[in-house]
Design a protein around this motif. Sequence first.
Motif, PDB file in Angstrom:
ATOM      1  N   HIS A 288       0.864  -1.186   0.403  1.00 24.18           N
ATOM      2  CA  HIS A 288       0.050  -0.204   0.334  1.00 24.18           C
ATOM      3  C   HIS A 288       0.965   1.087  -0.031  1.00 24.18           C
ATOM      4  O   HIS A 288       0.337   2.038   0.094  1.00 24.18           O
ATOM      5  CB  HIS A 288      -1.157  -0.206   1.241  1.00 24.18           C
ATOM      6  N   VAL A 289       2.080   0.822   0.241  1.00 22.35           N
ATOM      7  CA  VAL A 289       2.932   2.480   0.385  1.00 22.35           C
ATOM      8  C   VAL A 289       3.051   2.403  -1.612  1.00 22.35           C
ATOM      9  O   VAL A 289       2.970   1.715  -2.869  1.00 22.35           O
ATOM     10  CB  VAL A 289       4.129   1.811   0.083  1.00 22.35           C
ATOM     11  N   ASP A 290       2.591   3.609  -1.856  1.00 17.64           N
ATOM     12  CA  ASP A 290       1.941   4.460  -3.172  1.00 17.64           C
ATOM     13  C   ASP A 290       4.208   5.286  -3.758  1.00 17.64           C
ATOM     14  O   ASP A 290       4.131   4.944  -4.796  1.00 17.64           O
ATOM     15  CB  ASP A 290       1.539   5.913  -3.252  1.00 17.64           C
ATOM     16  N   ASP A 291       4.711   5.780  -2.939  1.00 16.92           N
ATOM     17  CA  ASP A 291       5.817   6.582  -3.160  1.00 16.92           C
ATOM     18  C   ASP A 291       7.262   5.276  -3.106  1.00 16.92           C
ATOM     19  O   ASP A 291       7.124   4.258  -2.935  1.00 16.92           O
ATOM     20  CB  ASP A 291       6.265   7.608  -1.885  1.00 16.92           C
ATOM     21  N   LYS A 292       7.933   5.027  -4.709  1.00 18.54           N
ATOM     22  CA  LYS A 292       8.231   3.689  -4.609  1.00 18.54           C
ATOM     23  C   LYS A 292       9.512   4.066  -5.248  1.00 18.54           C
ATOM     24  O   LYS A 292      10.183   3.183  -5.741  1.00 18.54           O
ATOM     25  CB  LYS A 292       7.764   2.774  -5.834  1.00 18.54           C
ATOM     26  N   LYS A 293      10.154   5.482  -4.721  1.00 23.44           N
ATOM     27  CA  LYS A 293      11.088   5.976  -4.959  1.00 23.44           C
ATOM     28  C   LYS A 293      12.424   5.322  -3.399  1.00 23.44           C
ATOM     29  O   LYS A 293      11.725   4.545  -2.421  1.00 23.44           O
ATOM     30  CB  LYS A 293      11.428   6.807  -4.593  1.00 23.44           C
ATOM     31  N   SER A 294      13.815   5.062  -3.993  1.00 24.25           N
ATOM     32  CA  SER A 294      14.513   4.576  -3.342  1.00 24.25           C
ATOM     33  C   SER A 294      14.684   5.491  -1.765  1.00 24.25           C
ATOM     34  O   SER A 294      14.840   6.756  -2.782  1.00 24.25           O
ATOM     35  CB  SER A 294      15.620   3.974  -4.225  1.00 24.25           C
ATOM     36  N   ALA A 295      15.431   5.275  -1.037  1.00 22.77           N
ATOM     37  CA  ALA A 295      15.588   5.769   0.003  1.00 22.77           C
ATOM     38  C   ALA A 295      16.939   6.097  -0.368  1.00 22.77           C
ATOM     39  O   ALA A 295      17.367   6.034  -1.140  1.00 22.77           O
ATOM     40  CB  ALA A 295      15.460   5.499   0.740  1.00 22.77           C
ATOM     41  N   ASP A 296      18.187   7.270   0.208  1.00 21.01           N
ATOM     42  CA  ASP A 296      18.841   7.570   0.092  1.00 21.01           C
ATOM     43  C   ASP A 296      19.800   7.097   1.064  1.00 21.01           C
ATOM     44  O   ASP A 296      19.415   7.591   2.113  1.00 21.01           O
ATOM     45  CB  ASP A 296      19.435   9.553   0.268  1.00 21.01           C
ATOM     46  N   THR A 297      20.212   6.673   0.679  1.00 14.65           N
ATOM     47  CA  THR A 297      21.599   5.545   1.710  1.00 14.65           C
ATOM     48  C   THR A 297      23.341   6.210   0.535  1.00 14.65           C
ATOM     49  O   THR A 297      23.700   4.999   2.113  1.00 14.65           O
ATOM     50  CB  THR A 297      20.947   3.608   1.248  1.00 14.65           C
ATOM     51  N   SER A 298      23.386   6.745   0.939  1.00  9.98           N
ATOM     52  CA  SER A 298      25.060   7.057   0.915  1.00  9.98           C
ATOM     53  C   SER A 298      25.825   7.199   2.079  1.00  9.98           C
ATOM     54  O   SER A 298      26.902   6.789   2.188  1.00  9.98           O
ATOM     55  CB  SER A 298      24.900   8.081  -0.442  1.00  9.98           C
ATOM     56  N   GLU A 299      24.874   7.645   3.196  1.00  7.08           N
ATOM     57  CA  GLU A 299      25.902   8.312   4.177  1.00  7.08           C
ATOM     58  C   GLU A 299      24.847   6.581   5.099  1.00  7.08           C
ATOM     59  O   GLU A 299      26.955   6.323   5.838  1.00  7.08           O
ATOM     60  CB  GLU A 299      24.688   8.982   5.033  1.00  7.08           C
ATOM     61  N   LEU A 300      24.466   5.352   4.836  1.00  6.91           N
ATOM     62  CA  LEU A 300      24.670   4.454   5.333  1.00  6.91           C
ATOM     63  C   LEU A 300      25.794   3.598   4.873  1.00  6.91           C
ATOM     64  O   LEU A 300      26.471   2.973   5.047  1.00  6.91           O
ATOM     65  CB  LEU A 300      23.604   3.522   5.395  1.00  6.91           C
ATOM     66  N   ASN A 301      25.938   3.884   3.490  1.00  9.01           N
ATOM     67  CA  ASN A 301      26.958   2.972   2.990  1.00  9.01           C
ATOM     68  C   ASN A 301      27.983   3.639   2.556  1.00  9.01           C
ATOM     69  O   ASN A 301      29.284   3.106   3.112  1.00  9.01           O
ATOM     70  CB  ASN A 301      26.648   3.751   1.102  1.00  9.01           C
ATOM     71  N   ASP A 302      28.203   5.373   3.111  1.00 12.45           N
ATOM     72  CA  ASP A 302      29.982   5.151   3.713  1.00 12.45           C
ATOM     73  C   ASP A 302      30.345   5.290   4.613  1.00 12.45           C
ATOM     74  O   ASP A 302      31.544   4.262   5.243  1.00 12.45           O
ATOM     75  CB  ASP A 302      29.526   7.050   3.490  1.00 12.45           C
ATOM     76  N   PHE A 303      29.638   4.839   5.887  1.00 11.75           N
ATOM     77  CA  PHE A 303      29.270   4.764   7.140  1.00 11.75           C
ATOM     78  C   PHE A 303      30.260   3.522   7.060  1.00 11.75           C
ATOM     79  O   PHE A 303      31.271   2.366   7.555  1.00 11.75           O
ATOM     80  CB  PHE A 303      28.604   4.507   7.696  1.00 11.75           C
ATOM     81  N   LEU A 304      29.222   2.221   6.065  1.00 18.95           N
ATOM     82  CA  LEU A 304      29.669   1.158   5.913  1.00 18.95           C
ATOM     83  C   LEU A 304      30.249   0.319   5.289  1.00 18.95           C
ATOM     84  O   LEU A 304      30.692  -1.104   4.951  1.00 18.95           O
ATOM     85  CB  LEU A 304      28.331   0.070   5.828  1.00 18.95           C
ATOM     86  N   GLY A 305      31.567   1.152   4.447  1.00 21.28           N
ATOM     87  CA  GLY A 305      32.123   1.546   3.657  1.00 21.28           C
ATOM     88  C   GLY A 305      32.165   0.579   2.508  1.00 21.28           C
ATOM     89  O   GLY A 305      33.142  -0.301   1.517  1.00 21.28           O
ATOM     90  N   ILE A 306      30.726   0.855   1.988  1.00 23.77           N
ATOM     91  CA  ILE A 306      30.432   0.105   0.852  1.00 23.77           C
ATOM     92  C   ILE A 306      30.379   1.104  -0.483  1.00 23.77           C
ATOM     93  O   ILE A 306      29.615   1.780  -0.279  1.00 23.77           O
ATOM     94  CB  ILE A 306      28.541  -0.236   0.386  1.00 23.77           C
ATOM     95  N   ILE A 307      30.769   0.633  -1.672  1.00 22.55           N
ATOM     96  CA  ILE A 307      31.304   1.426  -3.266  1.00 22.55           C
ATOM     97  C   ILE A 307      29.730   1.760  -4.016  1.00 22.55           C
ATOM     98  O   ILE A 307      29.414   0.765  -4.294  1.00 22.55           O
ATOM     99  CB  ILE A 307      32.709   0.600  -3.497  1.00 22.55           C
TER     100      ILE A 307
END
Length: 85
Positions: free
Chosen positions: A66-85
Amino acid sequence: MIYLILVVEFDRLLETQVTDFKLYSAIKKLLDRKESGEELDIEPRIEVISNFLEEQMEYYKEYVKHVDDKKSADTSELNDFLGII
């Protein structure tokens, strides 16, 4: 160092978010065993934890339908913290 931070944060999450005493006790007991260094093997289900997880999975399966907004969340900060490229 990261392990210690995660344990502290998980403890805080457990203390502040789990209000069901039986669920809290079961999670705390399991966490204490793991933190003590006990090697956990395949064991019987812990019913209160399994039931909670199944209920939550079912809830979120229905919720996302039932979620209308299918846009992805901005995960860049989390990726930086976890060291994901």
